[in-house]
Design a protein around this motif. Structure first.
Motif, PDB file in Angstrom:
ATOM      1  N   UNK B 210     -87.457 -48.853  15.670  1.00 14.76           N
ATOM      2  CA  UNK B 210     -88.395 -49.620  16.500  1.00 14.76           C
ATOM      3  C   UNK B 210     -88.019 -49.522  17.977  1.00 14.76           C
ATOM      4  N   UNK B 211     -86.712 -49.659  18.246  1.00 14.23           N
ATOM      5  CA  UNK B 211     -86.259 -49.595  19.640  1.00 14.23           C
ATOM      6  C   UNK B 211     -86.517 -48.219  20.253  1.00 14.23           C
ATOM      7  N   UNK B 212     -86.379 -47.179  19.433  1.00 16.99           N
ATOM      8  CA  UNK B 212     -86.593 -45.820  19.946  1.00 16.99           C
ATOM      9  C   UNK B 212     -88.036 -45.619  20.415  1.00 16.99           C
ATOM     10  N   UNK B 213     -88.979 -46.138  19.652  1.00 20.52           N
ATOM     11  CA  UNK B 213     -90.371 -45.915  20.058  1.00 20.52           C
ATOM     12  C   UNK B 213     -90.813 -46.905  21.146  1.00 20.52           C
ATOM     13  N   UNK B 214     -90.113 -48.031  21.268  1.00 22.95           N
ATOM     14  CA  UNK B 214     -90.473 -48.990  22.324  1.00 22.95           C
ATOM     15  C   UNK B 214     -89.812 -48.668  23.653  1.00 22.95           C
ATOM     16  N   UNK B 215     -88.524 -48.323  23.578  1.00 28.02           N
ATOM     17  CA  UNK B 215     -87.777 -48.125  24.818  1.00 28.02           C
ATOM     18  C   UNK B 215     -86.666 -47.100  24.597  1.00 28.02           C
ATOM     19  N   UNK B 216     -87.027 -45.824  24.493  1.00 29.99           N
ATOM     20  CA  UNK B 216     -86.007 -44.817  24.175  1.00 29.99           C
ATOM     21  C   UNK B 216     -84.965 -44.621  25.279  1.00 29.99           C
ATOM     22  N   UNK B 217     -85.297 -45.028  26.494  1.00 32.97           N
ATOM     23  CA  UNK B 217     -84.373 -44.801  27.620  1.00 32.97           C
ATOM     24  C   UNK B 217     -83.076 -45.587  27.462  1.00 32.97           C
ATOM     25  N   UNK B 218     -83.080 -46.599  26.603  1.00 37.18           N
ATOM     26  CA  UNK B 218     -81.875 -47.430  26.462  1.00 37.18           C
ATOM     27  C   UNK B 218     -80.768 -46.702  25.698  1.00 37.18           C
TER      28      UNK B 218
END
Lengths: 116, 338
Positions: B210-218
């Motif tokens: 989920x985090x990858x598709x929402x905010x991969x820059x992190x």
């Protein structure tokens, strides 16, 4: 009205099951085990972490842990009692094993994977 | 004369041979001194050798210790062992390094993605230990070992340190699979103690998706067991523009095989239509592994320039160039940059 579970269970078909061997999971720190035939069972291959380490080429880089899958295939028709005798013989030879998995053919097809 | 490297070339099948010829054209023009040793692999070997991966090919790779591989296809449900998985297992190529970096010409909804995935490549449910344990139950053993987990984490931290990366996360499902993923996570934490300068942490695999598709820059670097790695590396490739630009390296202790992760696209075979970039970027990774940084940088700069100009690019990025025309444009750009 049957439930989905009841419908699913009703689809089961009768299959002919035949015992053809046993996978033994051997624990040893002495490297790749070597086996003579034990009764009607002959060692066909040995794998470590899923990679075949006997017979054939083994990379010198290969990481091996102290847990080997040793596949013994029956050289004649065998019954469950033959497995018990085999396990006794293997234990008496000093092999320490974590598990045994019987190998069955289902309608003539192997119900077990090969090793890479 | 620079050091000569002997590299096994595995063109594969389908579009593999034409892609590999285009890539060879570019690499040979970069100034690096490579002797290519061609070997067979893939579906075309079945009729000739009865296997997807002939012994001769294995022996050649064992001798050369480095290979560049084109795409191959594994037939589904035929009982033939995957050539890719066999290569990884036979040579114990335990580290699958899959960078996912935004390529400027591919318009994506993110400003920055620069993730290095380190997928454990030899264990997990890929150990090929499966049984029908009754006539209605199939079982697959998920094999995770301490040394296998420790070395992929150690490899990742060492790589991160050498390449100036700042943060590594372990991806797992240890809240449910407490023994297997728990062991993987424990080994990661043990290794992390050796690298106090690199921030480390862990994340549960579903949350990571989920985090990858929402905010991969992190994300910076991820260490993953085999199955999660298989899935998340393709997810990351999708984030940056698909498999057409996704390189991969399969690295062991002293042996490495570099390959595109896409399929062999047999329907396009012989048409010189497909984009060779994924194999080319894999080749750039190979050159860096061979410590040929100057040649790698020359190719990379020229490739990005050709992509930016969009005059000689393949159909998948909006152009009409053939595979070899795109490669020649990169060669011409390298010469112009010299």
């Amino acid at each position: 009205m049957p439930t989905f579970t009841e419908i699913a269970k009703a689809t089961k078909q009768k299959r002919e099951i035949k015992l053809v061997g046993v996978d033994m999971y051997i624990i040893t720190d002495k490297g790749i085990p070597k086996f003579d035939d034990i009764g009607p069972f002959k060692c066909e291959f040995i794998s470590n972490r899923g990679t075949k380490v006997w017979p054939g080429f083994v990379s010198p880089d290969l990481l091996q842990v102290n847990w080997y899958r040793c596949r013994f295939m029956a050289t004649k028709d065998v019954q469950d009692a033959d497995i018990n005798t085999f396990l006794d013989a293997l234990t008496k030879k000093g092999w320490w094993w974590s598990a045994a998995q019987k190998l069955w053919n289902y309608d003539g097809e192997a119900g077990f994977s090969k090793a890479y | 004369m620079s050091t000569q490297h002997v590299v096994t070339m595995l063109p594969g099948e389908g579009t593999g041979p034409e892609i590999c010829e285009a890539v060879r054209l570019v690499i040979d023009a970069s100034g690096v001194n490579i002797k290519w040793d061609y070997e067979d692999i893939g579906l075309d070997c079945l009729e000739k050798y009865g296997t997807l991966l002939p012994d001769k090919t294995i022996q050649n790779i064992a001798k050369n210790r480095v290979a560049l591989k084109g795409p191959t296809t594994t037939p589904i449900g035929t009982g033939h062992k995957s050539a890719n998985v066999t290569l990884r297992k036979v040579f114990d190529l335990y580290a699958n390094v899959r960078p996912a970096k935004l390529i400027p010409v591919l318009k994506r909804p993110w400003d920055k993605i620069d993730i290095i995935n380190f997928r454990e490549n030899t264990e997990d449910s890929y150990a090929a230990i499966e049984h029908m344990v009754s006539d209605e139950v199939a079982q697959c053993l998920k094999v995770i070992t301490w040394p296998g987990s420790y070395r992929i984490a150690d490899f990742a931290f060492k790589w991160a340190k050498a390449n100036g990366r700042k943060k590594i996360y372990c991806v797992h499902k240890a809240n449910i699979m407490k023994m297997t993923d728990g062991l993987f996570l424990d080994a990661f934490k043990e290794v992390a103690k050796k690298y106090p300068d690199i921030e480390s942490g862990d994340i549960i695999v579903d949350n990571c998706c989920m985090q990858l598709v929402r905010n991969p820059a992190q994300f910076d670097c991820l260490v993953l067991p085999n199955l999660y790695g298989d899935i998340l590396t393709d997810l990351c490739a999708g984030l940056v523009g698909g498999l057409g630009f996704a390189p991969g390296a399969n690295v062991g202790d002293g042996c490495a095989i570099f390959e595109a992760v896409h399929g062999s696209a047999p329907k396009y075979a012989g048409m010189k239509k497909v984009n060779p970039s994924a194999v080319l970027v894999s080749g750039i990774m190979m050159l860096r592994w061979l410590k040929e940084e100057a040649a790698a940088a020359r190719i990379e700069k020229a490739m990005f320039a050709v992509l930016d100009e969009r005059k000689h690019v393949t159909y998948d990025v909006g152009g009409t160039a053939k595979t070899d025309e795109y490669a020649q444009a990169i060669v011409d750009k390298m010469h112009a940059n010299a």
